[in-house]
Scaffold this motif. Structure first.
Motif, mmCIF file in Angstrom:
data_model
loop_
_atom_site.group_PDB
_atom_site.id
_atom_site.type_symbol
_atom_site.label_atom_id
_atom_site.label_comp_id
_atom_site.label_asym_id
_atom_site.label_seq_id
_atom_site.Cartn_x
_atom_site.Cartn_y
_atom_site.Cartn_z
ATOM 1 N N LEU A 187 3.312 20.399 8.574
ATOM 2 C CA LEU A 187 3.793 21.687 9.062
ATOM 3 C C LEU A 187 3.064 22.132 10.332
ATOM 4 O O LEU A 187 3.665 22.755 11.197
ATOM 5 C CB LEU A 187 3.662 22.737 7.962
ATOM 6 C CG LEU A 187 4.733 22.592 6.877
ATOM 7 C CD1 LEU A 187 4.373 23.387 5.653
ATOM 8 C CD2 LEU A 187 6.078 23.022 7.413
ATOM 9 N N ILE A 188 1.779 21.813 10.441
ATOM 10 C CA ILE A 188 1.095 22.140 11.712
ATOM 11 C C ILE A 188 1.762 21.358 12.829
ATOM 12 O O ILE A 188 1.977 21.861 13.925
ATOM 13 C CB ILE A 188 -0.402 21.797 11.651
ATOM 14 C CG1 ILE A 188 -1.115 22.618 10.594
ATOM 15 C CG2 ILE A 188 -1.061 22.052 12.995
ATOM 16 C CD1 ILE A 188 -2.533 22.166 10.353
ATOM 17 N N GLY A 189 2.084 20.090 12.526
ATOM 18 C CA GLY A 189 2.697 19.260 13.555
ATOM 19 C C GLY A 189 4.207 19.342 13.549
ATOM 20 O O GLY A 189 4.867 18.410 13.988
ATOM 21 N N PHE B 92 0.065 38.117 9.475
ATOM 22 C CA PHE B 92 0.616 36.964 10.179
ATOM 23 C C PHE B 92 2.122 37.102 10.364
ATOM 24 O O PHE B 92 2.656 36.779 11.428
ATOM 25 C CB PHE B 92 0.294 35.676 9.426
ATOM 26 C CG PHE B 92 -0.910 34.990 9.967
ATOM 27 C CD1 PHE B 92 -0.887 34.394 11.216
ATOM 28 C CD2 PHE B 92 -2.077 34.953 9.241
ATOM 29 C CE1 PHE B 92 -2.009 33.769 11.715
ATOM 30 C CE2 PHE B 92 -3.202 34.322 9.739
ATOM 31 C CZ PHE B 92 -3.162 33.735 10.968
ATOM 32 N N LEU B 93 2.813 37.585 9.334
ATOM 33 C CA LEU B 93 4.255 37.763 9.503
ATOM 34 C C LEU B 93 4.519 38.836 10.547
ATOM 35 O O LEU B 93 5.468 38.729 11.336
ATOM 36 C CB LEU B 93 4.913 38.120 8.172
ATOM 37 C CG LEU B 93 4.907 37.014 7.113
ATOM 38 C CD1 LEU B 93 5.766 37.415 5.936
ATOM 39 C CD2 LEU B 93 5.401 35.704 7.681
ATOM 40 N N ILE C 269 7.619 34.791 2.285
ATOM 41 C CA ILE C 269 7.459 34.070 3.552
ATOM 42 C C ILE C 269 8.637 33.119 3.774
ATOM 43 O O ILE C 269 9.111 32.958 4.906
ATOM 44 C CB ILE C 269 6.110 33.345 3.578
ATOM 45 C CG1 ILE C 269 4.990 34.376 3.628
ATOM 46 C CG2 ILE C 269 6.012 32.411 4.756
ATOM 47 C CD1 ILE C 269 3.612 33.824 3.497
ATOM 48 N N PHE C 270 9.140 32.509 2.701
ATOM 49 C CA PHE C 270 10.339 31.661 2.846
ATOM 50 C C PHE C 270 11.495 32.496 3.405
ATOM 51 O O PHE C 270 12.225 32.050 4.278
ATOM 52 C CB PHE C 270 10.749 31.090 1.485
ATOM 53 C CG PHE C 270 9.932 29.900 1.031
ATOM 54 C CD1 PHE C 270 8.676 29.661 1.545
ATOM 55 C CD2 PHE C 270 10.443 29.024 0.101
ATOM 56 C CE1 PHE C 270 7.924 28.574 1.119
ATOM 57 C CE2 PHE C 270 9.701 27.930 -0.329
ATOM 58 C CZ PHE C 270 8.455 27.711 0.181
ATOM 59 N N ILE C 271 11.647 33.711 2.846
ATOM 60 C CA ILE C 271 12.758 34.553 3.290
ATOM 61 C C ILE C 271 12.568 34.929 4.759
ATOM 62 O O ILE C 271 13.490 34.863 5.570
ATOM 63 C CB ILE C 271 12.871 35.804 2.398
ATOM 64 C CG1 ILE C 271 13.293 35.382 0.994
ATOM 65 C CG2 ILE C 271 13.851 36.803 2.975
ATOM 66 C CD1 ILE C 271 13.164 36.469 -0.037
ATOM 67 N N VAL D 137 4.213 29.315 8.712
ATOM 68 C CA VAL D 137 3.277 28.330 8.165
ATOM 69 C C VAL D 137 1.862 28.881 8.218
ATOM 70 O O VAL D 137 1.095 28.785 7.257
ATOM 71 C CB VAL D 137 3.387 27.024 8.963
ATOM 72 C CG1 VAL D 137 2.278 26.083 8.572
ATOM 73 C CG2 VAL D 137 4.716 26.390 8.735
ATOM 74 N N SER D 138 1.512 29.491 9.358
ATOM 75 C CA SER D 138 0.181 30.083 9.460
ATOM 76 C C SER D 138 -0.004 31.118 8.373
ATOM 77 O O SER D 138 -1.069 31.224 7.770
ATOM 78 C CB SER D 138 0.006 30.743 10.827
ATOM 79 O OG SER D 138 0.352 29.841 11.838
#
Lengths: 103, 673
Positions: free
Chosen positions: B154-156, B364-365, B100-102, B260-261
């Motif tokens: 992260l949500i905000g 999600f991705l 997910i970072f990538i 983030v999600s």
């Protein structure tokens, strides 16, 4: 230097950073931050003297610091409430302009 | 070779990356993202080594404990714990996290604050890994709150959007309600056992002596102490894992960036609650020996899970935002996991947690890829026809969808869901959770088919959708890797070869034939088929031509769909009850402050005024003359001092600082006191 001196040097540095911030910033929240830093320098001293100083009752230093942190939390709440009140009043929080109460 | 003693390396690497990210300036995206990815990949390698150690002795809970600080006669001790549960979770979090970072590299590359984004992501990863390796509920709780903080930040992340700022606050406050229960449970547990360590050579809270002592004590109403503690700790899990009735924050959390999600609100953080309950399973199950107890902690867990599983699936049917649909499906799947723990099979819950992490991160991705390509259009009614433009995203998303729906034999979601349904079937307290789970199976297949049909099939219904094109490899390669895992992972725990369950339990789980209990399996295959068929029949056959066309279900029953679309009105309910109570409390405090206390103060003031008048009259009569001269002096000094009172706070501070310096010099010259 022994650990006590190291702690004291660290807390002196922390205090100076806090003092510098409190003196040089005009943003009220940053000044509050500086004050918090100075307070934490004092807390660090409490712990350092308790830990490395002559023996005292087992939890004296920690209890003192816990009280001091609790007081600081209350103080931060009051301080932020004042900042909000000032902001509502003058639409910014520059400290120089908050001088309506002068003598 | 990594033993329990070196386990702190796993969260340390992302933590260092977060520190580095915090110190890099805004334009240092390359440094921040490089450090974040390198840190997490590093801890992935360490986790793999730890897994190897753990699998050598799967039955052993290798703990390394140390004293944090001593206070009086007691000491607060922390520790790390290495067993297969910890190791599998660490490997999953670091692997999914790295991908997910990538992916975020591609997704966030146009954002000016992306360096801050990577710093927060690393902070999150460090805190999450801290939860996993903790052998002390205290350090687990600290990491738990740090995870909440990272989630809030992260949500905000796009806090200039009012909805994102509100969603961040809502997530933080809602989970805090559950955390209060968690904290109370910790205090109670410490009171009952005198330790918060989980395993400590027979003296830990999860080991037989402590559990036996607690289960025999009755707290109140015939409830054993462990039931009370277990339910309080479960409150924390309810908040964090989005279980009914605290699920309301999770769908709103989708205001954050899509990676983030995927990472926090689908794959890892929301699973922390499930992990916690699985970790303390001996404590949750300790009251089962008390046949006479009015209710068992695990029964509550099972029913909350069943309600959540069904409710999430029902609400997901009527959502139109691609991320909201996935969010409610996450709520529903987390319900499944809780249900599995409640009916006594925490290994099935962890199996589903692991498979779910992969296929939900994939979904999600995939959604992020769609949103990125369609210029931030998230409404599935305004998408459509993406199949031709985005072949890689379509293919991987389809795999994720089939894994989530539980398409038989090939996809991992099928095997883990089967394990849960079988466990629910064997539960002898009630079969209601099983029926709720089976209903959710149909609904899951149904709404996922709708999502696929509306997003990818037919023709583009808006400008944005028609201009969509496939994203670069930095975004598609993670999708492909996750898709491969979404298929392969299921074979770790099939009924014919339950390797994962055996490793987790540390004891050989009896292998069944694939088709043992085939009745239930056939039923759920039929239900999945029915759900997909129904979804295709209603949505796939004649796709809407215009974005504004009404939904077929909405035409059939507008009231029901509107009610579901508003998520069963939970937000409105809470606004009308808890929100109103809070407003009332605020108004009451306001009244007390202004009228009662203010009145008292005013009365005192008036009284002072009155006595002042009285004094003045006596004063002016006699004493005046002699004081006039003294007063003139005072007035002069008052004027002098009032000029110092400039109103400039900095002036005051400078004076204080100057006085301080003078004092220090005086002390130094005076050679101390």
């Amino acid at each position: 230097m022994n650990p006590l001196q190291l702690c004291l040097v660290l807390s002196a540095l922390l205090f100076s950073v806090g003092l510098g911030a409190a003196l040089s910033r005009s943003h009220a929240i940053l000044v509050l931050l500086g004050v918090e830093l100075m307070l934490n320098a004092a807390n660090l001293n409490f712990i350092a003297f308790w830990r490395y100083g002559p023996p005292t009752a087992p939890a004296d230093g920690i209890l003192f610091v816990i009280f001091s942190i609790a007081v600081a939390a209350a103080e931060a709440a009051v301080g932020l409430a004042l900042v909000i009140a000032i902001y509502r009043h003058q639409k910014n929080i520059r400290l120089q302009e908050a001088s309506k109460l002068k003598g | 070779m990594i033993t329990a003693e070196q386990l702190w390396l796993i969260p340390l690497l992302p933590l260092l990356a977060a520190g580095l990210g915090a110190l890099t300036p805004r334009r240092g995206l390359a440094v921040a993202s490089g450090a974040a990815i390198a840190g997490l990949v590093g801890s992935f390698i360490v986790s793999c080594l730890a897994l190897r150690t753990a699998l050598a002795h799967p039955a052993e809970h290798a703990a390394y404990n140390f004293t944090w600080f001593a206070l009086g006669d007691g000491a607060v001790r922390l520790g790390w714990l290495l067993d297969p549960l910890t190791a599998f979770m660490c490997v999953m979090v670091t692997f999914v996290g790295s991908l997910i970072f990538i992916f975020s590299l591609g997704y966030m590359k146009e954002d000016p604050n992306a360096a801050r984004f990577f710093c927060f992501l690393s902070l999150f990863a460090a805190a999450m890994l801290g939860i996993l390796i903790s052998n002390s509920l205290l350090s687990l709780f600290v990491s738990w709150e740090l995870v909440g903080l990272a989630s809030y930040l992260l949500i905000g992340f796009w806090f200039h959007k009012p909805e994102a700022a509100a969603a961040a606050k809502k997530a933080f406050i809602t989970t805090r309600i559950g955390d209060l229960g968690f904290l109370l449970g910790l205090v109670w547990l410490y009171d009952a056992t005198g330790t918060l360590l989980l395993f400590d050579n027979g003296a830990g809270a999860l080991e037989a002596p402590a559990l036996g002592g607690m289960a025999a004590q009755v707290a109140m109403f015939g409830l054993p102490v462990t039931t009370g503690i277990g339910l309080l700790l479960f409150c924390g899990a309810v908040g964090k894992s989005g279980q009914f009735p605290l699920h309301v924050w999770l769908p709103d959390a989708m205001e954050g960036p899509t990676p983030v999600s995927a990472l926090i609100h689908a794959a890892t953080m929301v699973a922390a609650g499930v992990f916690l309950i699985a970790r303390i399973y001996p404590l949750m199950a300790a009251d089962l020996v008390m046949e006479a107890a009015p209710i068992h902690a695990l029964t509550v867990v099972a029913f909350i899970g069943a309600i959540t599983a069904l409710m999430g699936a029902v609400i997901a049917v009527a959502q139109n935002d691609i991320k909201r649909i996935l969010a409610f499906s996450t709520v529903s799947q987390l319900g499944y996991m809780m249900l599995a723990i409640g009916v006594g099979s925490w290994t099935a819950a962890i199996f589903h947690l692991l498979t779910h992490a992969f296929f939900k991160a994939l979904l999600f991705l995939g959604a992020g890829s769609v949103i990125h390509a369609a210029h931030h259009e998230q409404d599935i009614r305004r998408l459509g026809g993406l199949k031709g433009h985005m072949k890689a995203t379509f293919g991987t998303f389809a795999i994720g969808m089939m894994a989530l729906a539980g398409v038989p034999f090939v996809f991992s979601g099928f095997w883990s869901k089967e394990a849960i349904l079988h466990a629910a079937h064997e539960w002898d307290v009630s079969h209601l959770p099983l029926y709720a789970g089976l209903c959710a199976v149909v609904l899951t297949a149904f709404y996922m088919t709708r999502l696929m049909a509306e997003t990818f099939f037919g023709k583009a219904r808006t400008e944005e959708a028609s201009h969509a094109h496939e994203n670069s490899a930095v975004m598609t390669v993670p999708l492909v890797l996750l898709a491969i895992c979404s298929i392969l992972l299921g074979f770790l725990g099939t009924p014919a070869h339950p390797w994962l369950q055996s490793q987790l339990l540390g004891a050989e789980v009896e292998a069944h034939g694939i088709f043992e209990g085939a009745g239930l399996m056939i039923l759920s295959i039929v239900l999945v088929g029915g759900g997909i068929g129904l979804g295709w029949f209603i949505y796939g056959r004649n796709l809407r031509a215009m974005a504004t066309d009404k939904d077929p279900l909405e035409r059939a029953s507008p009231g029901l769909i509107a009610f579901l679309g508003k998520r069963l009105m939970f937000d409105e309910l809470y606004a009308a009850t808890a929100g109103r109570l809070n407003t009332f409390g605020a108004a009451f405090s306001d009244f007390m402050d202004r009228q009662v206390w203010g009145g008292l103060v005013n009365f005192t003031g008036r009284f002072g005024l009155f006595s002042g008048w009285f004094s003045r009259d006596t004063d002016e009569g006699g004493l005046n003359g002699g004081f006039d001269a003294g007063s003139a002096g005072l007035r002069g000094s008052g004027k002098f001092y009032s000029r110092r009172q400039s109103g400039d706070a900095h002036g005051y501070l400078r004076t204080v600082a100057l006085g301080f310096v003078v004092l220090v010099i005086a002390v130094m010259l005076g050679g101390g006191w």
